[in-house]
Design a protein around this motif. Structure first.
Motif, PDB file in Angstrom:
ATOM      1  N   SER A 128       0.829  -1.211   0.000  1.00 55.75           N
ATOM      2  CA  SER A 128       0.000   0.000   0.000  1.00 55.75           C
ATOM      3  C   SER A 128       0.866   1.265   0.000  1.00 55.75           C
ATOM      4  N   SER A 129       2.187   1.088  -0.065  1.00 54.01           N
ATOM      5  CA  SER A 129       3.086   2.240   0.023  1.00 54.01           C
ATOM      6  C   SER A 129       3.500   2.701  -1.378  1.00 54.01           C
ATOM      7  N   GLN A 130       3.120   3.933  -1.720  1.00 51.83           N
ATOM      8  CA  GLN A 130       3.397   4.428  -3.073  1.00 51.83           C
ATOM      9  C   GLN A 130       4.833   4.941  -3.178  1.00 51.83           C
ATOM     10  N   ALA A 131       5.559   4.491  -4.217  1.00 50.07           N
ATOM     11  CA  ALA A 131       6.962   4.908  -4.393  1.00 50.07           C
ATOM     12  C   ALA A 131       7.132   5.849  -5.587  1.00 50.07           C
ATOM     13  N   LEU A 132       6.338   5.673  -6.639  1.00 53.63           N
ATOM     14  CA  LEU A 132       6.435   6.562  -7.797  1.00 53.63           C
ATOM     15  C   LEU A 132       5.132   7.321  -7.979  1.00 53.63           C
ATOM     16  N   PHE A 133       5.262   8.628  -8.202  1.00 55.13           N
ATOM     17  CA  PHE A 133       4.084   9.504  -8.304  1.00 55.13           C
ATOM     18  C   PHE A 133       4.124  10.243  -9.644  1.00 55.13           C
ATOM     19  N   VAL A 159       8.734  -4.478 -10.891  1.00 54.33           N
ATOM     20  CA  VAL A 159       7.654  -3.849 -10.117  1.00 54.33           C
ATOM     21  C   VAL A 159       6.591  -3.453 -11.139  1.00 54.33           C
ATOM     22  N   ARG A 160       5.330  -3.728 -10.827  1.00 49.30           N
ATOM     23  CA  ARG A 160       4.238  -3.419 -11.771  1.00 49.30           C
ATOM     24  C   ARG A 160       3.774  -1.975 -11.623  1.00 49.30           C
ATOM     25  N   ALA A 161       3.624  -1.281 -12.735  1.00 47.80           N
ATOM     26  CA  ALA A 161       3.063   0.067 -12.688  1.00 47.80           C
ATOM     27  C   ALA A 161       1.556  -0.043 -12.475  1.00 47.80           C
ATOM     28  N   SER A 162       1.017   0.758 -11.560  1.00 46.14           N
ATOM     29  CA  SER A 162      -0.442   0.723 -11.383  1.00 46.14           C
ATOM     30  C   SER A 162      -1.110   1.693 -12.353  1.00 46.14           C
TER      31      SER A 162
END
Ligand code: ATP
Length: 233
Positions: A13-18, A51-54
Protein backbone atom coordinates in the motif's frame (compact mmCIF):
# COMPACT_ATOMS: atom_id res chain seq x y z
CA UNK A 1 13.88 4.66 -27.73
CA UNK A 2 12.45 4.57 -24.17
CA UNK A 3 9.54 6.64 -22.94
CA UNK A 4 8.22 6.49 -19.38
CA UNK A 5 4.99 8.45 -18.95
CA UNK A 6 3.12 9.15 -15.74
CA UNK A 7 4.19 5.97 -13.96
CA UNK A 8 2.80 5.27 -10.50
CA UNK A 9 4.16 2.26 -8.61
CA UNK A 10 3.51 0.81 -5.18
CA UNK A 11 5.09 -1.62 -2.73
CA UNK A 12 1.95 -3.05 -1.13
CA UNK A 13 0.00 0.00 0.00
CA UNK A 14 3.09 2.24 0.02
CA UNK A 15 3.40 4.43 -3.07
CA UNK A 16 6.96 4.91 -4.39
CA UNK A 17 6.43 6.56 -7.80
CA UNK A 18 4.08 9.50 -8.30
CA UNK A 19 3.83 10.21 -12.03
CA UNK A 20 7.37 9.42 -13.17
CA UNK A 21 8.30 10.70 -16.65
CA UNK A 22 11.50 10.29 -18.62
CA UNK A 23 12.81 9.68 -22.11
CA UNK A 24 15.98 8.16 -23.51
CA UNK A 25 16.66 8.98 -27.17
CA UNK A 26 18.53 6.82 -29.66
CA UNK A 27 22.24 6.74 -28.78
CA UNK A 28 21.79 9.03 -25.76
CA UNK A 29 23.25 8.70 -22.28
CA UNK A 30 20.64 9.76 -19.72
CA UNK A 31 21.02 9.84 -15.94
CA UNK A 32 18.63 9.48 -13.03
CA UNK A 33 19.89 11.52 -10.08
CA UNK A 34 18.59 12.13 -6.57
CA UNK A 35 19.12 11.24 -2.95
CA UNK A 36 18.59 7.76 -1.48
CA UNK A 37 15.05 6.47 -1.38
CA UNK A 38 13.67 8.91 -3.98
CA UNK A 39 12.58 6.25 -6.46
CA UNK A 40 15.44 5.68 -8.91
CA UNK A 41 15.66 1.92 -8.41
CA UNK A 42 11.87 1.64 -8.41
CA UNK A 43 11.79 3.47 -11.76
CA UNK A 44 14.27 0.97 -13.21
CA UNK A 45 12.39 -1.97 -11.68
CA UNK A 46 9.17 -0.67 -13.21
CA UNK A 47 10.78 -0.28 -16.65
CA UNK A 48 12.04 -3.88 -16.37
CA UNK A 49 8.66 -5.26 -15.25
CA UNK A 50 10.01 -6.30 -11.84
CA UNK A 51 7.65 -3.85 -10.12
CA UNK A 52 4.24 -3.42 -11.77
CA UNK A 53 3.06 0.07 -12.69
CA UNK A 54 -0.44 0.72 -11.38
CA UNK A 55 -0.86 3.52 -13.92
CA UNK A 56 1.12 5.19 -16.69
CA UNK A 57 2.99 3.61 -19.60
CA UNK A 58 6.47 2.46 -20.54
CA UNK A 59 7.18 2.34 -24.27
CA UNK A 60 10.33 0.82 -25.78
CA UNK A 61 10.68 1.63 -29.46
CA UNK A 62 7.18 1.06 -30.79
CA UNK A 63 6.22 -1.47 -28.11
CA UNK A 64 4.17 -0.81 -24.99
CA UNK A 65 6.09 -2.87 -22.42
CA UNK A 66 4.19 -1.68 -19.33
CA UNK A 67 2.49 -5.01 -18.66
CA UNK A 68 5.09 -7.37 -20.12
CA UNK A 69 6.98 -9.86 -17.92
CA UNK A 70 10.68 -9.11 -17.32
CA UNK A 71 12.04 -11.85 -19.56
CA UNK A 72 10.10 -10.48 -22.54
CA UNK A 73 11.34 -6.95 -21.83
CA UNK A 74 14.93 -8.24 -21.69
CA UNK A 75 14.39 -10.14 -24.96
CA UNK A 76 13.21 -6.95 -26.67
CA UNK A 77 16.67 -5.48 -26.08
CA UNK A 78 16.99 -3.88 -22.64
CA UNK A 79 20.07 -5.03 -20.71
CA UNK A 80 20.16 -4.45 -16.95
CA UNK A 81 23.19 -4.04 -14.70
CA UNK A 82 21.36 -4.27 -11.37
CA UNK A 83 22.21 -2.60 -8.09
CA UNK A 84 24.47 -5.00 -6.17
CA UNK A 85 25.56 -6.66 -9.45
CA UNK A 86 23.78 -10.00 -8.81
CA UNK A 87 26.54 -12.08 -10.35
CA UNK A 88 25.82 -15.83 -10.34
CA UNK A 89 28.17 -16.80 -7.48
CA UNK A 90 28.60 -20.46 -8.38
CA UNK A 91 29.28 -19.91 -12.11
CA UNK A 92 32.67 -18.97 -13.53
CA UNK A 93 33.26 -15.62 -15.24
CA UNK A 94 32.93 -17.30 -18.62
CA UNK A 95 29.75 -19.12 -17.62
CA UNK A 96 28.23 -15.89 -16.27
CA UNK A 97 28.88 -14.30 -19.66
CA UNK A 98 27.52 -17.07 -21.86
CA UNK A 99 24.56 -18.06 -19.64
CA UNK A 100 22.20 -15.43 -21.09
CA UNK A 101 24.05 -14.55 -24.31
CA UNK A 102 21.87 -13.93 -27.38
CA UNK A 103 21.70 -11.83 -30.52
CA UNK A 104 17.93 -11.59 -30.99
CA UNK A 105 18.07 -8.21 -32.74
CA UNK A 106 20.59 -9.65 -35.24
CA UNK A 107 23.20 -6.98 -34.43
CA UNK A 108 25.75 -6.71 -37.25
CA UNK A 109 28.71 -6.73 -34.86
CA UNK A 110 27.39 -8.72 -31.89
CA UNK A 111 29.06 -8.88 -28.49
CA UNK A 112 31.11 -12.04 -28.07
CA UNK A 113 33.32 -13.40 -25.28
CA UNK A 114 36.34 -12.12 -27.23
CA UNK A 115 34.94 -8.58 -27.46
CA UNK A 116 34.06 -8.54 -23.74
CA UNK A 117 37.54 -9.82 -22.83
CA UNK A 118 39.08 -7.17 -25.06
CA UNK A 119 37.09 -4.44 -23.28
CA UNK A 120 37.80 -5.89 -19.82
CA UNK A 121 41.16 -7.76 -19.93
CA UNK A 122 40.79 -8.36 -16.17
CA UNK A 123 37.87 -10.68 -16.94
CA UNK A 124 39.89 -12.66 -19.47
CA UNK A 125 42.49 -13.30 -16.78
CA UNK A 126 39.80 -14.52 -14.38
CA UNK A 127 37.79 -16.48 -16.94
CA UNK A 128 37.64 -19.67 -14.86
CA UNK A 129 37.21 -17.99 -11.44
CA UNK A 130 33.87 -18.39 -9.70
CA UNK A 131 31.68 -15.29 -9.47
CA UNK A 132 31.86 -15.18 -5.67
CA UNK A 133 35.67 -14.95 -5.74
CA UNK A 134 35.78 -11.71 -7.73
CA UNK A 135 36.49 -8.24 -6.36
CA UNK A 136 33.74 -5.61 -6.46
CA UNK A 137 35.30 -4.02 -9.55
CA UNK A 138 35.59 -7.34 -11.36
CA UNK A 139 31.98 -8.15 -10.46
CA UNK A 140 30.82 -4.83 -11.90
CA UNK A 141 32.77 -5.42 -15.13
CA UNK A 142 31.21 -8.87 -15.29
CA UNK A 143 27.72 -7.46 -14.72
CA UNK A 144 28.26 -4.99 -17.59
CA UNK A 145 29.72 -7.75 -19.79
CA UNK A 146 26.84 -10.09 -19.00
CA UNK A 147 24.29 -7.43 -19.97
CA UNK A 148 26.18 -6.66 -23.20
CA UNK A 149 26.22 -10.35 -24.15
CA UNK A 150 22.44 -10.08 -24.62
CA UNK A 151 23.20 -7.48 -27.34
CA UNK A 152 20.82 -4.84 -25.95
CA UNK A 153 19.95 -1.60 -27.70
CA UNK A 154 19.41 0.06 -24.30
CA UNK A 155 21.68 -0.59 -21.32
CA UNK A 156 20.42 0.35 -17.84
CA UNK A 157 22.86 0.58 -14.93
CA UNK A 158 21.66 1.02 -11.34
CA UNK A 159 24.43 2.43 -9.11
CA UNK A 160 27.02 1.95 -11.83
CA UNK A 161 30.10 2.57 -9.67
CA UNK A 162 28.86 2.17 -6.08
CA UNK A 163 31.60 1.03 -3.72
CA UNK A 164 34.30 0.98 -6.40
CA UNK A 165 37.80 2.43 -6.04
CA UNK A 166 38.34 5.65 -8.04
CA UNK A 167 40.52 3.96 -10.67
CA UNK A 168 38.01 1.17 -11.24
CA UNK A 169 35.23 3.76 -11.37
CA UNK A 170 37.08 5.62 -14.13
CA UNK A 171 37.37 2.31 -16.00
CA UNK A 172 33.59 1.88 -15.89
CA UNK A 173 33.09 5.45 -17.19
CA UNK A 174 35.57 4.84 -20.05
CA UNK A 175 33.64 1.71 -20.94
CA UNK A 176 30.33 3.62 -20.98
CA UNK A 177 31.84 6.38 -23.14
CA UNK A 178 33.05 3.76 -25.59
CA UNK A 179 29.60 2.13 -25.67
CA UNK A 180 28.04 5.54 -26.30
CA UNK A 181 30.46 6.11 -29.19
CA UNK A 182 29.34 2.77 -30.61
CA UNK A 183 25.74 4.06 -30.57
CA UNK A 184 24.30 2.25 -27.53
CA UNK A 185 21.60 4.09 -25.54
CA UNK A 186 22.31 4.16 -21.81
CA UNK A 187 20.24 5.01 -18.72
CA UNK A 188 22.43 5.28 -15.65
CA UNK A 189 21.93 5.85 -11.93
CA UNK A 190 24.99 6.95 -9.97
CA UNK A 191 25.97 9.37 -7.23
CA UNK A 192 29.07 10.72 -9.00
CA UNK A 193 27.30 13.62 -10.67
CA UNK A 194 30.52 15.37 -11.75
CA UNK A 195 31.70 12.25 -13.61
CA UNK A 196 28.31 11.77 -15.26
CA UNK A 197 28.14 15.40 -16.40
CA UNK A 198 31.22 14.81 -18.57
CA UNK A 199 29.47 12.47 -20.96
CA UNK A 200 25.72 12.33 -20.35
CA UNK A 201 23.32 14.09 -22.73
CA UNK A 202 20.48 14.61 -20.30
CA UNK A 203 19.79 14.36 -16.57
CA UNK A 204 16.61 13.78 -14.59
CA UNK A 205 16.55 14.66 -10.89
CA UNK A 206 14.09 12.53 -8.93
CA UNK A 207 12.52 13.59 -5.64
CA UNK A 208 9.78 11.63 -3.88
CA UNK A 209 8.88 9.52 -6.87
CA UNK A 210 8.74 12.08 -9.63
CA UNK A 211 11.01 14.28 -11.73
CA UNK A 212 11.63 17.73 -10.25
CA UNK A 213 14.27 18.89 -12.74
CA UNK A 214 15.64 17.83 -16.11
CA UNK A 215 18.18 19.27 -18.48
CA UNK A 216 21.57 19.00 -20.13
CA UNK A 217 24.95 18.75 -18.38
CA UNK A 218 25.48 22.45 -19.15
CA UNK A 219 22.15 23.35 -17.50
CA UNK A 220 22.98 21.21 -14.49
CA UNK A 221 26.41 22.72 -14.05
CA UNK A 222 24.90 26.21 -13.95
CA UNK A 223 22.05 25.36 -11.58
CA UNK A 224 23.64 25.46 -8.11
CA UNK A 225 20.14 25.39 -6.60
CA UNK A 226 19.53 21.85 -7.96
CA UNK A 227 22.79 20.60 -6.47
CA UNK A 228 22.05 22.10 -3.07
CA UNK A 229 18.39 21.23 -2.90
CA UNK A 230 18.11 17.80 -4.51
CA UNK A 231 21.56 16.27 -4.77
CA UNK A 232 22.87 17.14 -1.32
CA UNK A 233 26.23 18.42 -2.53
P1 ATP B 1 18.57 4.13 -3.28
O1 ATP B 1 19.68 4.83 -3.94
O2 ATP B 1 18.65 4.16 -1.78
O3 ATP B 1 18.30 2.74 -3.81
P2 ATP B 1 16.32 5.06 -4.82
O4 ATP B 1 16.20 6.47 -5.27
O5 ATP B 1 16.73 4.04 -5.79
O6 ATP B 1 17.28 5.02 -3.56
P3 ATP B 1 14.07 3.37 -4.28
O7 ATP B 1 14.93 2.23 -3.82
O8 ATP B 1 13.39 3.29 -5.57
O9 ATP B 1 14.91 4.71 -4.20
O10 ATP B 1 12.98 3.64 -3.13
C1 ATP B 1 11.85 4.50 -3.31
C2 ATP B 1 10.92 4.32 -2.11
O11 ATP B 1 10.37 3.00 -2.14
C3 ATP B 1 11.60 4.48 -0.76
O12 ATP B 1 10.69 5.12 0.11
C4 ATP B 1 11.84 3.06 -0.30
O13 ATP B 1 11.83 2.96 1.09
C5 ATP B 1 10.65 2.33 -0.93
N1 ATP B 1 11.00 0.93 -1.25
C6 ATP B 1 12.00 0.52 -2.07
N2 ATP B 1 12.01 -0.82 -2.18
C7 ATP B 1 10.99 -1.28 -1.41
C8 ATP B 1 10.47 -2.57 -1.10
N3 ATP B 1 11.00 -3.67 -1.64
N4 ATP B 1 9.39 -2.63 -0.27
C9 ATP B 1 8.86 -1.52 0.25
N5 ATP B 1 9.28 -0.27 0.00
C10 ATP B 1 10.33 -0.14 -0.81
Amino acid sequence: MLKVSGIESFYGSSQALFGMDLEVGDGQVVTLLGRNGMGKTTTISTIMGIVRASSGTVTFGETDITALPSFKIAKLGIGLVPEGRQIFPNLSVRENLVATAANRGKAANPWTLERIYEMFPELAERSTSMGNLLSGGEQQMLAVGRALMTNPSLLILDEATEGLAPMIRQGIWSCLKRLKDEGLSILVVDKNVADLMRFADRHYVVEKGHVVWSGSSEDLEKDIHVHERYLGV
